[in-house]
Design a protein around this motif. Structure first.
Motif, short mmCIF file in Angstrom:
data_model
loop_
_atom_site.label_atom_id
_atom_site.label_comp_id
_atom_site.label_asym_id
_atom_site.label_seq_id
_atom_site.Cartn_x
_atom_site.Cartn_y
_atom_site.Cartn_z
N CYS A 67 36.58 117.30 96.02
CA CYS A 67 37.29 118.58 96.02
C CYS A 67 37.65 119.01 97.45
N LYS A 68 36.72 118.77 98.37
CA LYS A 68 36.96 119.19 99.75
C LYS A 68 38.12 118.40 100.36
N VAL A 69 38.30 117.17 99.93
CA VAL A 69 39.45 116.38 100.38
C VAL A 69 40.72 117.19 100.20
N TRP A 70 40.87 117.78 99.04
CA TRP A 70 42.10 118.50 98.73
C TRP A 70 42.18 119.83 99.47
N HIS A 71 41.09 120.56 99.46
CA HIS A 71 41.16 121.92 99.98
C HIS A 71 41.37 121.96 101.50
N VAL A 72 40.70 121.09 102.24
CA VAL A 72 40.93 121.11 103.69
C VAL A 72 42.29 120.51 104.00
N GLY A 73 42.74 119.58 103.14
CA GLY A 73 44.08 119.02 103.34
C GLY A 73 45.16 120.05 103.12
N VAL A 74 45.01 120.84 102.06
CA VAL A 74 45.99 121.89 101.76
C VAL A 74 45.98 122.96 102.85
N GLY A 83 36.08 106.30 86.88
CA GLY A 83 36.57 107.67 86.73
C GLY A 83 36.57 108.44 88.02
N ARG A 84 35.57 108.24 88.84
CA ARG A 84 35.51 108.97 90.11
C ARG A 84 36.51 108.39 91.12
N GLU A 85 36.79 107.12 91.00
CA GLU A 85 37.82 106.52 91.85
C GLU A 85 39.16 107.18 91.57
N VAL A 86 39.47 107.41 90.32
CA VAL A 86 40.73 108.07 89.96
C VAL A 86 40.73 109.52 90.44
N GLY A 87 39.60 110.21 90.28
CA GLY A 87 39.53 111.60 90.74
C GLY A 87 39.76 111.71 92.24
N LEU A 88 39.15 110.82 93.00
CA LEU A 88 39.34 110.84 94.45
C LEU A 88 40.79 110.50 94.79
N ALA A 89 41.36 109.51 94.10
CA ALA A 89 42.76 109.13 94.37
C ALA A 89 43.71 110.27 94.05
N MET A 90 43.40 111.04 93.04
CA MET A 90 44.25 112.20 92.72
C MET A 90 44.28 113.17 93.90
N MET A 91 43.08 113.50 94.44
CA MET A 91 43.02 114.41 95.58
C MET A 91 43.70 113.82 96.82
N ASP A 108 21.30 114.44 94.33
CA ASP A 108 22.31 114.31 93.27
C ASP A 108 23.60 113.78 93.92
N ARG A 109 23.74 112.47 93.94
CA ARG A 109 24.88 111.85 94.60
C ARG A 109 26.19 112.16 93.87
N ASP A 110 26.11 112.33 92.55
CA ASP A 110 27.32 112.66 91.81
C ASP A 110 27.84 114.04 92.21
N LEU A 111 26.94 115.00 92.35
CA LEU A 111 27.34 116.34 92.77
C LEU A 111 27.96 116.29 94.17
N MET A 112 27.34 115.54 95.07
CA MET A 112 27.88 115.44 96.42
C MET A 112 29.28 114.81 96.40
N ALA A 113 29.43 113.76 95.60
CA ALA A 113 30.72 113.08 95.53
C ALA A 113 31.79 114.00 94.94
N ASP A 114 31.42 114.75 93.90
CA ASP A 114 32.37 115.68 93.31
C ASP A 114 32.81 116.74 94.32
N ALA A 115 31.85 117.29 95.03
CA ALA A 115 32.16 118.33 96.01
C ALA A 115 33.01 117.79 97.15
N LEU A 116 32.67 116.59 97.62
CA LEU A 116 33.45 115.98 98.70
C LEU A 116 34.88 115.69 98.24
N GLU A 144 38.81 112.22 106.59
CA GLU A 144 37.39 111.96 106.89
C GLU A 144 36.53 112.18 105.64
N CYS A 145 36.88 113.20 104.84
CA CYS A 145 36.16 113.43 103.57
C CYS A 145 36.35 112.27 102.61
N VAL A 146 37.55 111.70 102.58
CA VAL A 146 37.79 110.52 101.73
C VAL A 146 36.87 109.39 102.15
N ALA A 147 36.83 109.13 103.44
CA ALA A 147 35.98 108.04 103.94
C ALA A 147 34.50 108.31 103.67
#
Length: 964
Positions: free
Chosen positions: A641-648, A673-681, A631-639, A657-660
């Protein structure tokens, strides 16, 4: 020179030409015959003949005179051609309009050379349709006018007028023009337009659940119009906008705000109490846009009423009769038209239009009444086969009935294979004549007949089943209508259809095409997509309280979706409780896929509750499950989210590294839509680490381009805009930040709170603290998640207004709530502003005697925070600068402030490239220097502060006051 004598010519095309020429002479300032002769290169006798002779002048001479008076030659050429065409060969529509010469010229000119939106407005029956259809007939043949019309049912049928207009373009040459234009655009354009034009079905349409699809559809329409107009002159005509659905109105507003490539003309009925409130608000709002012009039609004068009566009857009425008609009609064209067909009976003429229309229908019977009744109930044009099916008449009887209606001047002029009543007011009169129960059978027949059409508008069919009293069939068609609205990205209409479904569907109906829980979720998602996330939560909670869900899995779906909305509107604790209860609805060992769906949301809720260790564990589990389930969508969503949490948590390197990794995972198949979600994080993490504005801009640039292209209004898009704007604001670029949040204040949907917050900060820096407070306070008690962020600019606004006491009152509750949770780590700014408010209070009133109490209060609040916002730590990145400023502000409170203390704080802000914060510190350092007699040092500090305070109006004014 004054007006020239007019020739005596009868009403008709030549009279129109003569009147237009003399009107142009008036507008040109009544130039003399000799002046015009000199400009046109002919004799003054020739000029006099053109103006005064009943003979038609040559086009060459007329063209030279029109040019000499700076008139529109193409318009006069059309009038000249019409005047030279035999009456029997003239298009009927051009011969059946009187007066309105200036208005007609305005509409024609707009259709041919105009830009933006021209709204022709007027009361019912004043002649709006006659004017615009005449103007269309007078446009050059190489200028195509794509027309669509809203119907009384259009509020139920999304984008119907736009669909009709685009299909008119397609049908103009069997699609060649449209196909060529679309071949020059990105693939999404044709795919989006296929939602409106079924003939474009070879392109893949977007999924209804794609939150970008609505904005992509709007962008696609604008792009298609631009490419169509590059090939050939094109204009849009949308009639009866007062009946249009909100999606159509939103699309027009989108086009007008972006300088549409084609001119648009619309008509609007004034003084209609039945206009829906959203439509009326749109009309008031749209008229404030510079690209919109309103042309309001007024009644005809006495002579124009005489000319209209002459054209309608072929007889010139006497003066006394015209006086009587004009007195009764007050120049209302529809009233005059119907009076002209009233007959020669001795009956007294009705005094009111509504009485006249009722009387005109009063003696209808047989086939004529059957046809009129069908057209009145349908309230739309109907072709022969539909009329036959609805009326039950034979073809012969139907033909007889229609001829009777036409002879009474009750039908519109021939419009192909369809028949329609001459005016909507006639349809209203038909419906007034119906006895109770008479319309039920007509509605039932209409619903059946319209439902059998290949491209049936489901909402229209549902309305007729509702009027017929058959809620079971209405329900089936409403579900189709909601699905049809979703495909057209008309989410407001989709939500309304689902609400009606929920209203009429039985609690338990095994034969229903959808269950109540599924309808609830569909309604909630439609509200979310339209920006009404609060309404979405209300729906789900009402459904849960009713016990609508019949199974554990259905209750799980309702509760899990509710948790996502609760988080934003009421906070993470209540949302986490709801999510736990949702999972509790399932069996002890739920399917992995179901568990996986909840993990990213649970991780975010745990983080918001301060349980960061569990957060990352949940995200890693989601990534692992996504890998196992492919489930690539689930992986992308989780990653993401992880962008933000490890950054915070302070690990910027791991966050990047999570962004990349996320981009590598979705390379080549990354939805907007996922591009915007990632950019938000990504942008949020960079802000937290106080990275330069250029870096934040680069991280959000791709998403910002998509947001601009699709005019996105959902929360994630707003967050990206506000994050980039915040970075620009902190870098001192207020004007650029303002451009990103310029639409703030258009509504109070939950999704707009981030840009409302930034807009308030911009207003403050522009020197409008009162306006800033209005923007901020209208959000109080509405957005629990945002209240922490809103407190700081509100306090700053009160400080700049000279009321530090109000600033302290606004901030203190926020600081007191930091005793629990992890929010304290982000509270450096609130503590600095609070210290400034206290220092201002000490300076302004309480004096040093109260300083010790204030200092103790501030230090107690800081010590009670669960995480020290001003202690050691990697985040937020402003900690060193904020801590230095805090110490300097405390120095103001107890009298220990020094120039070096403030200069050191300014240097920390310089390191972060925060010119306004650095300017504030140097201003304070200059005040200390002046108080201690260091005039030279103070002057130097103030010059640097003034340079850095550019675009910060209140601070710059304070610095200049100190310089004086």
């Amino acid at each position: 020179m004054g007006a020239l004598p007019k020739p005596d010519v009868p009403p008709g095309a030549q009279r129109d030409l003569v009147d237009a020429l003399h009107d142009l002479h008036h507008r040109a300032g009544w130039p003399s015959l000799r002046t015009l002769a000199r400009e046109a290169g002919c004799s003054h006798t020739t000029v006099s003949a053109v103006f005064s002779s009943p003979r038609l002048p040559s086009w060459g001479t007329l063209e030279l005179l029109v040019e000499a008076m700076h008139g529109e030659t193409h318009h006069f050429h059309d009038l000249w051609l019409a005047a030279g065409t035999p009456a029997e060969a003239q298009p009927p529509i051009t011969a059946r309009i009187v007066g309105r010469r200036d208005e007609l010229a305005t509409v024609v000119d707009h259709l041919v050379t105009g830009s933006g939106l021209l709204v022709v407005a007027g009361e019912a029956g004043i002649g709006k349709t006659r004017l615009v259809t005449t103007a269309v007939a007078l446009t050059p043949r190489d200028n195509f006018v794509a027309a669509g019309s809203a119907l009384p049912l259009s509020s139920e049928v999304p984008l119907l007028p736009v669909t009709d207009a685009l299909r008119a373009v397609h049908e103009s040459d069997d699609g060649r023009w449209l196909e060529k234009a679309l071949s020059q655009t990105a693939p999404y354009v044709a795919g989006s337009l296929s939602l409106l034009v079924p003939e474009l079905a070879q392109w893949e349409a977007p999924e209804p659940g794609d939150e970008w699809a609505r904005r992509r559809l709007f962008a696609a329409v604008g792009t298609a119009l631009r490419h169509l107009s590059a090939e050939r002159g094109l204009a849009l005509l949308i009639e009866d906008l007062h009946w249009a659905d909100t999606a159509t109105l939103d699309l027009l507003e989108h086009l007008v705000n972006r300088d549409p490539a084609v001119p648009i003309v619309g008509t609007w009925r004034l003084d209609d109490p039945n206009v829906e409130r959203p439509n009326a608000e749109w009309f008031n709002r749209i008229r404030r846009i510079p690209a919109v012009t309103t042309l309001t039609l007024t009644p005809l004068n006495h002579d124009e009423t005489r000319d209209q009566f002459t054209l309608l009857t072929g007889q010139v009425p006497g003066t006394a009769f015209v006086d009587s008609i004009h007195q009764r009609t007050q120049g209302h064209p529809l009233f005059t038209e119907q009076l002209s067909a009233y007959g020669d009976s001795d009956r007294p003429l009705p005094s009111l239009l509504v009485d006249l229309l009722d009387a005109r229908l009063g003696d209808l019977a047989g086939p004529a009444w059957s046809a009129a009744r069908a057209l009145g109930v349908a309230d739309r044009p109907l072709n022969g086969p539909l009329l036959t099916e609805v009326t039950g008449l034979t073809d012969a009887d139907l033909g007889t009935g229609l001829h009777d209606l036409d002879a009474r001047r009750l039908l519109t002029p021939s419009s192909g294979h369809e028949a329609a009543l001459r005016h909507p007011l006639l349809a209203e009169a038909v419906r007034r004549r119906l006895v109770p129960g008479e319309s039920d059978d007509v509605h039932r027949r209409l619903a059946t007949a319209l439902g059998e059409l290949e491209n049936a508008e489901a909402a229209e069919v549902a309305v007729h089943w509702r009027a017929a009293g058959d809620t079971r069939k209405e329900l089936a068609w409403l579900v189709r209508a909601a699905e049809q609205a979703a495909r057209r990205m008309a989410f407001v209409q989709e939500a309304e259809h689902w609400l009606r479904v929920l209203e009429i569907m039985p609690d338990h109906d095994p034969e229903a095409s959808i269950t109540r829980p599924a309808a609830l979720i569909a309604a909630a998602e439609a509200n979310e997509r339209s920006g009404a996330e609060d309404a979405a939560l209300t729906l789900l909670e009402e459904g849960l309280s009713r016990g609508d869900a019949a199974t554990a899995h259905e209750r799980f779906d309702l509760m899990a979706r509710s948790a996502a909305y609760i988080w934003g509107q009421r906070g993470p604790a209540e949302a986490l409780d709801m999510l736990d209860r949702a999972v509790g609805q399932l069996e002890q060992d739920p399917p992995p896929g179901v568990v996986a769906r909840t993990l990213p949301l649970r991780a975010n809720l745990l983080a918001a509750a301060g349980r960061f260790d569990e957060t990352v564990q949940h995200l890693d589990l989601a990534i692992d499950l996504g890998r196992r389930l492919d489930d690539r969508d689930l992986m992308a969503d989780a990653l993401s989210c992880k962008v933000w949490h490890v950054g915070v948590a302070g690990d910027l390197e791991s966050s990047l590294e999570c962004v990349a990794e996320t981009r590598r995972l979705r390379a080549g198949s990354w939805p907007p839509g996922r591009e915007v979600g990632l950019a938000m994080m990504h942008t949020d993490v960079l802000l937290i680490h106080a990275r330069p504005a250029t870096e934040v801009e680069a991280a959000g640039s791709r998403a910002l381009a998509l947001i601009r292209e699709h005019d996105l209004h959902h929360t994630q898009g707003m967050m990206v805009r506000s994050n980039v704007a915040q970075a620009l604001l902190e870098a001192g670029e207020v004007r650029r930040a303002a451009a990103l949040v310029s639409h703030a204040g258009e509504g109070l949907q939950y999704s707009t709170w981030p840009v409302d917050l930034l807009a308030a900060q911009v207003q403050l820096l522009e020197g409008r603290p009162e306006k800033s407070l209005v923007t901020l306070e209208r959000r109080r008690q509405r957005d629990a998640l945002a209240d922490f962020s809103f407190a700081v600019p509100a306090a700053e606004a009160w400080i700049w207004l000279g009321d530090p006491g109000r600033a302290w009152e606004r901030l203190r509750p926020t600081l007191e709530e930091l005793g629990t949770g992890q929010a304290g780590r982000f509270a450096a700014r609130p503590f600095v502003v609070a210290a400034r408010a206290v220092a201002d209070l000490v300076d302004g009133g309480s004096g040093r005697s109260g300083a010790a109490t204030w200092l103790a209060t501030l230090r107690t609040l800081r010590s009670h925070a669960a995480v020290d916002p001003l202690g050691p730590g990697r985040v937020p990145g402003i900690r060193p600068a904020a801590t230095a400023t805090w110490q300097a502000e405390l120095g103001r409170v107890d009298g220990s402030a020094t120039v070096p203390l403030w200069v050191a704080a300014a240097a920390e802000w310089d390191r972060l490239v925060r010119p306004h914060d650095a300017a504030y510190c140097r201003w304070r350092a200059a005040q200390v220097a002046l108080a201690s007699g260091q005039a030279t040092a103070a002057a130097k500090l103030l010059r640097r502060a003034a340079r850095d305070a550019r675009e910060h109006v209140p601070l710059l004014e304070a610095i200049r006051d100190t310089q004086r």
